[in-house]
Design a protein around this motif. Structure first.
Motif, PDB file in Angstrom:
ATOM      1  N   MET A   1      21.225-135.748  -8.286  1.00  0.00           N
ATOM      2  CA  MET A   1      20.248-136.713  -8.825  1.00  0.00           C
ATOM      3  C   MET A   1      20.758-137.235 -10.163  1.00  0.00           C
ATOM      4  SD  MET A   1      16.248-135.992  -9.707  1.00  0.00           S
ATOM      5  CE  MET A   1      15.365-137.114 -10.798  1.00  0.00           C
ATOM      6  N   SER A   2      21.499-138.333 -10.109  1.00  0.00           N
ATOM      7  CA  SER A   2      22.058-138.905 -11.322  1.00  0.00           C
ATOM      8  C   SER A   2      21.011-139.753 -12.037  1.00  0.00           C
ATOM      9  CB  SER A   2      23.283-139.758 -10.991  1.00  0.00           C
ATOM     10  OG  SER A   2      22.928-140.786 -10.089  1.00  0.00           O
ATOM     11  N   PHE A   3      21.236-139.961 -13.340  1.00  0.00           N
ATOM     12  CA  PHE A   3      20.252-140.686 -14.143  1.00  0.00           C
ATOM     13  C   PHE A   3      20.579-142.165 -14.218  1.00  0.00           C
ATOM     14  CE2 PHE A   3      18.709-142.548 -18.075  1.00  0.00           C
ATOM     15  CZ  PHE A   3      17.372-142.193 -18.034  1.00  0.00           C
ATOM     16  N   ASP A   4      19.570-142.996 -14.018  1.00  0.00           N
ATOM     17  CA  ASP A   4      19.678-144.418 -14.349  1.00  0.00           C
ATOM     18  C   ASP A   4      18.277-144.952 -14.572  1.00  0.00           C
ATOM     19  OD1 ASP A   4      18.719-146.190 -11.901  1.00  0.00           O
ATOM     20  OD2 ASP A   4      19.828-144.513 -11.044  1.00  0.00           O
TER      21      ASP A   4
ATOM     22  N   ALA B   1      10.076-124.370  -6.833  1.00  0.00           N
ATOM     23  CA  ALA B   1      11.517-124.620  -6.841  1.00  0.00           C
ATOM     24  C   ALA B   1      12.138-124.176  -5.523  1.00  0.00           C
ATOM     25  CB  ALA B   1      12.165-123.902  -8.018  1.00  0.00           C
ATOM     26  N   LYS B   2      11.783-122.989  -5.061  1.00  0.00           N
ATOM     27  CA  LYS B   2      12.308-122.492  -3.790  1.00  0.00           C
ATOM     28  C   LYS B   2      11.842-123.337  -2.616  1.00  0.00           C
ATOM     29  CE  LYS B   2      13.066-117.651  -5.076  1.00  0.00           C
ATOM     30  NZ  LYS B   2      12.637-116.240  -4.882  1.00  0.00           N
ATOM     31  N   ALA B   3      10.682-123.972  -2.770  1.00  0.00           N
ATOM     32  CA  ALA B   3      10.164-124.837  -1.715  1.00  0.00           C
ATOM     33  C   ALA B   3      10.948-126.141  -1.599  1.00  0.00           C
ATOM     34  CB  ALA B   3       8.690-125.143  -1.959  1.00  0.00           C
ATOM     35  N   GLY B   4      11.781-126.436  -2.603  1.00  0.00           N
ATOM     36  CA  GLY B   4      12.658-127.592  -2.491  1.00  0.00           C
ATOM     37  C   GLY B   4      12.410-128.732  -3.450  1.00  0.00           C
ATOM     38  N   ALA B   5      11.584-128.523  -4.469  1.00  0.00           N
ATOM     39  CA  ALA B   5      11.342-129.602  -5.442  1.00  0.00           C
ATOM     40  C   ALA B   5      12.640-129.986  -6.145  1.00  0.00           C
ATOM     41  CB  ALA B   5      10.311-129.159  -6.470  1.00  0.00           C
ATOM     42  N   ASP B   6      12.860-131.286  -6.319  1.00  0.00           N
ATOM     43  CA  ASP B   6      13.967-131.757  -7.154  1.00  0.00           C
ATOM     44  C   ASP B   6      13.527-131.863  -8.606  1.00  0.00           C
ATOM     45  OD1 ASP B   6      16.043-132.292  -5.110  1.00  0.00           O
ATOM     46  OD2 ASP B   6      14.586-133.753  -4.377  1.00  0.00           O
ATOM     47  N   VAL B   7      12.328-132.379  -8.809  1.00  0.00           N
ATOM     48  CA  VAL B   7      11.717-132.505 -10.130  1.00  0.00           C
ATOM     49  C   VAL B   7      10.414-131.720 -10.115  1.00  0.00           C
ATOM     50  CG1 VAL B   7      10.832-134.089 -11.897  1.00  0.00           C
ATOM     51  CG2 VAL B   7      12.646-134.850 -10.331  1.00  0.00           C
ATOM     52  N   ILE B   8      10.192-130.900 -11.132  1.00  0.00           N
ATOM     53  CA  ILE B   8       8.903-130.250 -11.300  1.00  0.00           C
ATOM     54  C   ILE B   8       8.327-130.703 -12.634  1.00  0.00           C
ATOM     55  CG2 ILE B   8       7.668-128.076 -11.682  1.00  0.00           C
ATOM     56  CD1 ILE B   8       9.545-126.712  -9.763  1.00  0.00           C
ATOM     57  N   THR B   9       7.141-131.286 -12.577  1.00  0.00           N
ATOM     58  CA  THR B   9       6.469-131.760 -13.784  1.00  0.00           C
ATOM     59  C   THR B   9       5.237-130.906 -14.039  1.00  0.00           C
ATOM     60  OG1 THR B   9       7.249-134.025 -13.487  1.00  0.00           O
ATOM     61  CG2 THR B   9       5.291-133.720 -14.850  1.00  0.00           C
ATOM     62  N   ALA B  10       5.166-130.368 -15.244  1.00  0.00           N
ATOM     63  CA  ALA B  10       4.010-129.583 -15.678  1.00  0.00           C
ATOM     64  C   ALA B  10       3.279-130.353 -16.769  1.00  0.00           C
ATOM     65  CB  ALA B  10       4.455-128.219 -16.201  1.00  0.00           C
ATOM     66  N   HIS B  11       2.011-130.068 -16.924  1.00  0.00           N
ATOM     67  CA  HIS B  11       1.223-130.753 -17.942  1.00  0.00           C
ATOM     68  C   HIS B  11       1.354-130.074 -19.300  1.00  0.00           C
ATOM     69  CE1 HIS B  11      -1.321-134.009 -16.267  1.00  0.00           C
ATOM     70  NE2 HIS B  11      -0.775-133.533 -15.159  1.00  0.00           N
TER      71      HIS B  11
ATOM     72  N   ALA C   1      11.668-122.494 -17.950  1.00  0.00           N
ATOM     73  CA  ALA C   1      11.544-121.874 -16.634  1.00  0.00           C
ATOM     74  C   ALA C   1      11.863-122.870 -15.515  1.00  0.00           C
ATOM     75  CB  ALA C   1      10.144-121.307 -16.456  1.00  0.00           C
ATOM     76  N   ILE C   2      11.428-124.107 -15.670  1.00  0.00           N
ATOM     77  CA  ILE C   2      11.709-125.123 -14.649  1.00  0.00           C
ATOM     78  C   ILE C   2      13.206-125.351 -14.527  1.00  0.00           C
ATOM     79  CG2 ILE C   2      11.434-127.562 -14.035  1.00  0.00           C
ATOM     80  CD1 ILE C   2       8.641-127.428 -15.361  1.00  0.00           C
ATOM     81  N   ARG C   3      13.873-125.487 -15.646  1.00  0.00           N
ATOM     82  CA  ARG C   3      15.313-125.713 -15.606  1.00  0.00           C
ATOM     83  C   ARG C   3      16.069-124.485 -15.104  1.00  0.00           C
ATOM     84  NH1 ARG C   3      17.380-129.731 -20.423  1.00  0.00           N
ATOM     85  NH2 ARG C   3      16.835-131.619 -19.268  1.00  0.00           N
ATOM     86  N   ALA C   4      15.593-123.302 -15.494  1.00  0.00           N
ATOM     87  CA  ALA C   4      16.235-122.066 -15.023  1.00  0.00           C
ATOM     88  C   ALA C   4      16.104-121.921 -13.510  1.00  0.00           C
ATOM     89  CB  ALA C   4      15.616-120.857 -15.717  1.00  0.00           C
ATOM     90  N   ALA C   5      15.062-122.520 -12.939  1.00  0.00           N
ATOM     91  CA  ALA C   5      14.856-122.471 -11.492  1.00  0.00           C
ATOM     92  C   ALA C   5      15.696-123.508 -10.759  1.00  0.00           C
ATOM     93  CB  ALA C   5      13.378-122.672 -11.165  1.00  0.00           C
ATOM     94  N   GLY C   6      16.453-124.320 -11.500  1.00  0.00           N
ATOM     95  CA  GLY C   6      17.363-125.277 -10.893  1.00  0.00           C
ATOM     96  C   GLY C   6      16.798-126.660 -10.653  1.00  0.00           C
ATOM     97  N   CYS C   7      15.662-126.963 -11.267  1.00  0.00           N
ATOM     98  CA  CYS C   7      15.026-128.266 -11.077  1.00  0.00           C
ATOM     99  C   CYS C   7      15.106-129.113 -12.337  1.00  0.00           C
ATOM    100  CB  CYS C   7      13.557-128.086 -10.695  1.00  0.00           C
ATOM    101  SG  CYS C   7      13.293-127.221  -9.149  1.00  0.00           S
ATOM    102  N   LYS C   8      14.972-130.415 -12.158  1.00  0.00           N
ATOM    103  CA  LYS C   8      14.771-131.307 -13.285  1.00  0.00           C
ATOM    104  C   LYS C   8      13.372-131.035 -13.846  1.00  0.00           C
ATOM    105  CE  LYS C   8      18.607-133.745 -12.813  1.00  0.00           C
ATOM    106  NZ  LYS C   8      19.683-133.733 -13.837  1.00  0.00           N
TER     107      LYS C   8
ATOM    108  N   MET D   1      14.570-131.306 -23.946  1.00  0.00           N
ATOM    109  CA  MET D   1      14.502-130.336 -22.850  1.00  0.00           C
ATOM    110  C   MET D   1      14.004-130.954 -21.553  1.00  0.00           C
ATOM    111  SD  MET D   1      12.710-127.081 -24.701  1.00  0.00           S
ATOM    112  CE  MET D   1      13.003-126.062 -23.247  1.00  0.00           C
ATOM    113  N   VAL D   2      13.622-132.221 -21.589  1.00  0.00           N
ATOM    114  CA  VAL D   2      12.992-132.818 -20.411  1.00  0.00           C
ATOM    115  C   VAL D   2      13.871-133.900 -19.791  1.00  0.00           C
ATOM    116  CG1 VAL D   2      10.671-132.328 -21.254  1.00  0.00           C
ATOM    117  CG2 VAL D   2      11.686-134.563 -21.704  1.00  0.00           C
ATOM    118  N   ASP D   3      13.640-134.111 -18.513  1.00  0.00           N
ATOM    119  CA  ASP D   3      14.303-135.179 -17.771  1.00  0.00           C
ATOM    120  C   ASP D   3      13.334-136.319 -17.479  1.00  0.00           C
ATOM    121  OD1 ASP D   3      16.972-133.774 -17.077  1.00  0.00           O
ATOM    122  OD2 ASP D   3      15.444-132.324 -16.461  1.00  0.00           O
TER     123      ASP D   3
END
Length: 226
Positions: A1-4, A84-94, A107-114, A134-136
């Protein structure tokens, strides 16, 4: 998932046919969706209840683009690994979901997600200033979270502009969630948004048997912003 910073439309499956999510995802992707937005609600942080990791895992099999999982839940940290294990590419928390936003994003980044952070309408842009490195993604709620089909809160356009200035040249998306239509999209894109979550305005008038309206609805949003 590249940035643009090109405009991306992320249909919210909250507006899709709940009995046919798999085909709905494939239909909107075939019609030009850039991301698929998955609204997770707990009936506690927001006044609605949707679904958990098993549903996200089931959806993952059908998503070929980016699966953007928006956690409207509190507490959020205990569930990050499961989504993350369910397959999310991006996880957004409030930002409002707990006292330790920095830890949540780690924790989100450590789980391998944006990592994304969402701001409710009453939360100022300054709330994310300490964590911008720290955010994408920063998600600006332009309705009060919990239900689809609500009216757009126009005062949020100023928040988008503030965030765009704060982000500067960082590779951080600004996502808009709530009330996006061809009438509201131009203002938020002009202010600096590049990801538009749209539910009812994408899915209206179509179905998995007749998905062409999905494409027409997304094209109308794209054309509205030039």
């Amino acid at each position: 998932m590249s940035f643009d910073r090109s405009l991306k439309i992320a249909p919210s499956i909250l507006a899709a046919d709940f009995a046919d999510f798999g085909r709905e995802v494939r239909a909107v992707e075939d019609q030009g969706a850039d991301w698929i937005h998955v609204d997770v609600m707990d009936g506690h942080f927001v006044p609605n209840l949707t679904f958990g990791p098993p549903m996200v895992s089931a959806l993952r099999k059908h998503v070929t683009t980016v699966m953007d999982v928006h956690l409207m839940i509190a507490p959020v940290d205990p569930y990050i690994e499961a989504f993350a294990k369910a397959g999310a590419d991006v996880i957004t928390a409030h930002a409002e979901a707990g006292p330790h936003l920095h830890r949540t994003l780690q924790a989100i980044r450590a789980a391998g997600c944006k990592a994304g952070v969402a701001l409710n309408p009453a939360t100022p842009s300054s709330a994310v200033a300490p964590v911008l490195d720290m955010v994408d993604l920063v998600c600006v709620m332009t309705v009060n979270p919990g239900f689809g089909g609500q009216g757009f809160i126009h005062s949020m356009v100023d928040k988008v502009a503030e965030l765009r200035a704060m982000i500067g040249d960082r590779p951080v998306h600004i996502e808009i969630d709530g009330g996006i239509t061809p009438e509201t999209a131009p203002a938020v894109v002009a202010a600096g948004a590049d990801v538009l979550v749209a539910g009812s305005s994408v899915f209206k008038g179509g179905s998995v048997e007749d998905p062409a309206p999905y494409g027409a609805n997304m094209q109308a949003i794209r054309h509205s912003v030039g």
